[in-house]
Design an enzyme around this catalytic site. Structure first.
Site, PDB file in Angstrom:
ATOM      1  N   TYR A   1      -9.640  -8.944   2.862  1.00  0.00           N
ATOM      2  CA  TYR A   1      -9.680  -8.264   4.158  1.00  0.00           C
ATOM      3  C   TYR A   1      -9.705  -6.769   3.871  1.00  0.00           C
ATOM      4  O   TYR A   1      -9.604  -6.352   2.723  1.00  0.00           O
ATOM      5  CB  TYR A   1      -8.508  -8.650   5.062  1.00  0.00           C
ATOM      6  CG  TYR A   1      -7.169  -8.839   4.379  1.00  0.00           C
ATOM      7  CD1 TYR A   1      -6.441  -7.749   3.908  1.00  0.00           C
ATOM      8  CD2 TYR A   1      -6.628 -10.109   4.207  1.00  0.00           C
ATOM      9  CE1 TYR A   1      -5.217  -7.916   3.286  1.00  0.00           C
ATOM     10  CE2 TYR A   1      -5.396 -10.287   3.584  1.00  0.00           C
ATOM     11  CZ  TYR A   1      -4.701  -9.192   3.128  1.00  0.00           C
ATOM     12  OH  TYR A   1      -3.480  -9.361   2.504  1.00  0.00           O
TER      13      TYR A   1
ATOM     14  N   GLU B   1      -0.814  -1.799  -5.716  1.00  0.00           N
ATOM     15  CA  GLU B   1      -2.099  -1.378  -5.160  1.00  0.00           C
ATOM     16  C   GLU B   1      -2.417   0.061  -5.589  1.00  0.00           C
ATOM     17  O   GLU B   1      -2.062   0.988  -4.871  1.00  0.00           O
ATOM     18  CB  GLU B   1      -2.088  -1.501  -3.643  1.00  0.00           C
ATOM     19  CG  GLU B   1      -1.831  -2.925  -3.156  1.00  0.00           C
ATOM     20  CD  GLU B   1      -1.922  -3.072  -1.644  1.00  0.00           C
ATOM     21  OE1 GLU B   1      -2.605  -2.267  -0.969  1.00  0.00           O
ATOM     22  OE2 GLU B   1      -1.285  -4.001  -1.117  1.00  0.00           O
TER      23      GLU B   1
ATOM     24  N   TRP C   1       0.830  -1.206   0.000  1.00  0.00           N
ATOM     25  CA  TRP C   1       0.000   0.000   0.000  1.00  0.00           C
ATOM     26  C   TRP C   1       0.868   1.260   0.000  1.00  0.00           C
ATOM     27  O   TRP C   1       1.776   1.399   0.827  1.00  0.00           O
ATOM     28  CB  TRP C   1      -0.915   0.001   1.218  1.00  0.00           C
ATOM     29  CG  TRP C   1      -1.847   1.174   1.261  1.00  0.00           C
ATOM     30  CD1 TRP C   1      -1.740   2.266   2.077  1.00  0.00           C
ATOM     31  CD2 TRP C   1      -3.017   1.396   0.455  1.00  0.00           C
ATOM     32  NE1 TRP C   1      -2.765   3.162   1.832  1.00  0.00           N
ATOM     33  CE2 TRP C   1      -3.572   2.651   0.845  1.00  0.00           C
ATOM     34  CE3 TRP C   1      -3.644   0.668  -0.551  1.00  0.00           C
ATOM     35  CZ2 TRP C   1      -4.718   3.166   0.248  1.00  0.00           C
ATOM     36  CZ3 TRP C   1      -4.786   1.182  -1.143  1.00  0.00           C
ATOM     37  CH2 TRP C   1      -5.313   2.421  -0.735  1.00  0.00           C
TER      38      TRP C   1
ATOM     39  N   ASP D   1       2.787  -6.739  -5.717  1.00  0.00           N
ATOM     40  CA  ASP D   1       1.699  -6.170  -4.923  1.00  0.00           C
ATOM     41  C   ASP D   1       1.499  -4.706  -5.321  1.00  0.00           C
ATOM     42  O   ASP D   1       1.815  -3.789  -4.565  1.00  0.00           O
ATOM     43  CB  ASP D   1       2.031  -6.305  -3.433  1.00  0.00           C
ATOM     44  CG  ASP D   1       0.855  -5.960  -2.531  1.00  0.00           C
ATOM     45  OD1 ASP D   1      -0.200  -5.574  -3.067  1.00  0.00           O
ATOM     46  OD2 ASP D   1       1.002  -6.064  -1.303  1.00  0.00           O
TER      47      ASP D   1
ATOM     48  N   ASP E   1       6.590 -11.863  -5.998  1.00  0.00           N
ATOM     49  CA  ASP E   1       5.179 -11.552  -5.785  1.00  0.00           C
ATOM     50  C   ASP E   1       4.991 -10.055  -6.026  1.00  0.00           C
ATOM     51  O   ASP E   1       5.684  -9.234  -5.410  1.00  0.00           O
ATOM     52  CB  ASP E   1       4.781 -11.912  -4.345  1.00  0.00           C
ATOM     53  CG  ASP E   1       3.360 -11.494  -4.002  1.00  0.00           C
ATOM     54  OD1 ASP E   1       2.432 -12.025  -4.639  1.00  0.00           O
ATOM     55  OD2 ASP E   1       3.171 -10.651  -3.095  1.00  0.00           O
TER      56      ASP E   1
END
Length: 347
Positions: free
Chosen positions: A188, A114, A75, A112, A110
């Site tokens: 989540y 966002e 994030w 991520d 990986d």
């Protein structure tokens, strides 16, 4: 464990030591996070150098079957839109990602981001992100395969995906999934620190009291893109979300409140030790959502516990999903939640 994945995100900045990580109960660790600087993957997170990344080798030594991946992003991590923009920038990103993976002896990468096509986290975004995300992952898959041929092994490529329609709209998941070994869905934070009304943040099914999102809806959304269920990994939270100033209707669920509750520690470690049916808090259960919550007349907390995780384990098996992922390992020092996942997916 019948092939089910148990994937832990392990944050570099969190409070943990090598001996705290029960590697034998995990199939994968996603080390969080590397970030992007001037188009290159670098060992920095939260504007500081990674301090524990060298310990990933020691953790891996505890379990010869454990796979470790370097997770790039998180994030508020910027640089993705620029790195994906051109053929040259994608090549630079892929080259430095693979170099980073090799330097620290990881088994894969990986991503991520966002989120593609979104500046919600305060990062640069462009409409072109939708196509460029696909091209970035294609380039990275090619580089990993080239390296794998040299090393006679397969390097993993995965992503962390937002759990809503916004992520589907900002990506080409039908194409993207072809380059990925599996996809971790962040089921989540459905209710977060910007919401002025309380709600479940990691519930399995839709709540009649707070209708809308759910983990089940998210998984079905991705399957509708033609992605095999076995490639999808369900997200579990080892932390809660809290609101203060909450009135008593429905024991605080679906009521107006102030998000954040003054920085209250909602790690499962603290929830278990100090808050679940303790210090004025009462645990309640939403049977429709298959989710617990706490309320003390003022503060409302949504979280995962052994009971809700038990339902999620059953759901994974029933739906044919690839397994479970959770954020973040050090948030449950009791080991209770990981044990529940391990026992459930092993049986």
């Amino acid at each position: 464990m019948d092939g089910y994945k148990i994937i832990a995100y392990l944050a570099d900045w969190a409070d943990w030591k090598v001996q705290d990580v029960d590697a034998k109960k995990l199939t994968h660790i996603n080390y969080a996070f590397a970030t992007i600087e001037d188009g290159r993957v670098v060992a920095k997170v939260l504007d500081r150098n990674l301090g524990k990344i060298h310990l990933s080798k020691e953790i891996k030594a505890q379990n010869p079957h454990l796979k470790t991946l370097i997770s790039i992003g998180g994030w508020g991590a910027d640089g993705f839109s620029d790195a994906a923009l051109t053929e040259d920038s994608r090549e630079l990103f892929a080259d430095t990602a693979v170099e980073f993976m090799k330097e620290y002896d990881f088994d894969g990468v990986d991503i991520d981001w966002e989120y593609p096509c979104s500046s919600a986290a305060g990062i640069v975004s462009r409409p072109e992100d939708k196509v460029n995300f696909t091209l970035m992952l294609k380039q990275l898959r090619q580089r990993l395969d080239e390296e794998g041929k040299r090393d006679n092994r397969h390097y993993l490529l995965t992503i962390a995906a937002g759990a809503g329609q916004y992520f589907i709209d900002g990506t080409e998941m039908g194409k993207v999934q072809e380059y990925l070994d599996f996809i971790n869905i962040m089921t989540y934070d459905f209710a977060t620190g910007v919401d002025k009304r309380t709600g479940h943040h990691t519930h399995l099914y839709e709540s009649k009291i707070t209708p809308g999102s759910s983990s089940d809806k998210s998984m079905r959304l991705f399957m509708a893109q033609g992605i095999p269920a076995s490639k999808l990994v369900l997200g579990v939270a080892f932390y809660g979300r809290a609101w203060s100033g909450v009135s008593g209707g429905n024991n605080g669920l679906g009521q107006e409140g102030v998000p954040g509750a003054g920085g209250l520690d909602t790690s499962y470690t603290n929830l278990s030790a100090n808050l679940i049916n303790k210090n004025g808090f009462t645990r309640y259960w939403d049977e429709d959502a298959k989710a617990p919550y706490l309320y003390n007349g003022d503060i409302f907390i949504s979280y995962d516990d052994e009971e809700s995780i038990g339902y999620k384990v059953d759901y994974i098996k029933k739906t044919g999903l690839g397994g479970v992922m959770f954020w973040e390992y050090s948030s449950d020092k009791t080991g209770t939640l990981l044990q529940k996942l391990y026992d459930g997916l092993r049986s």
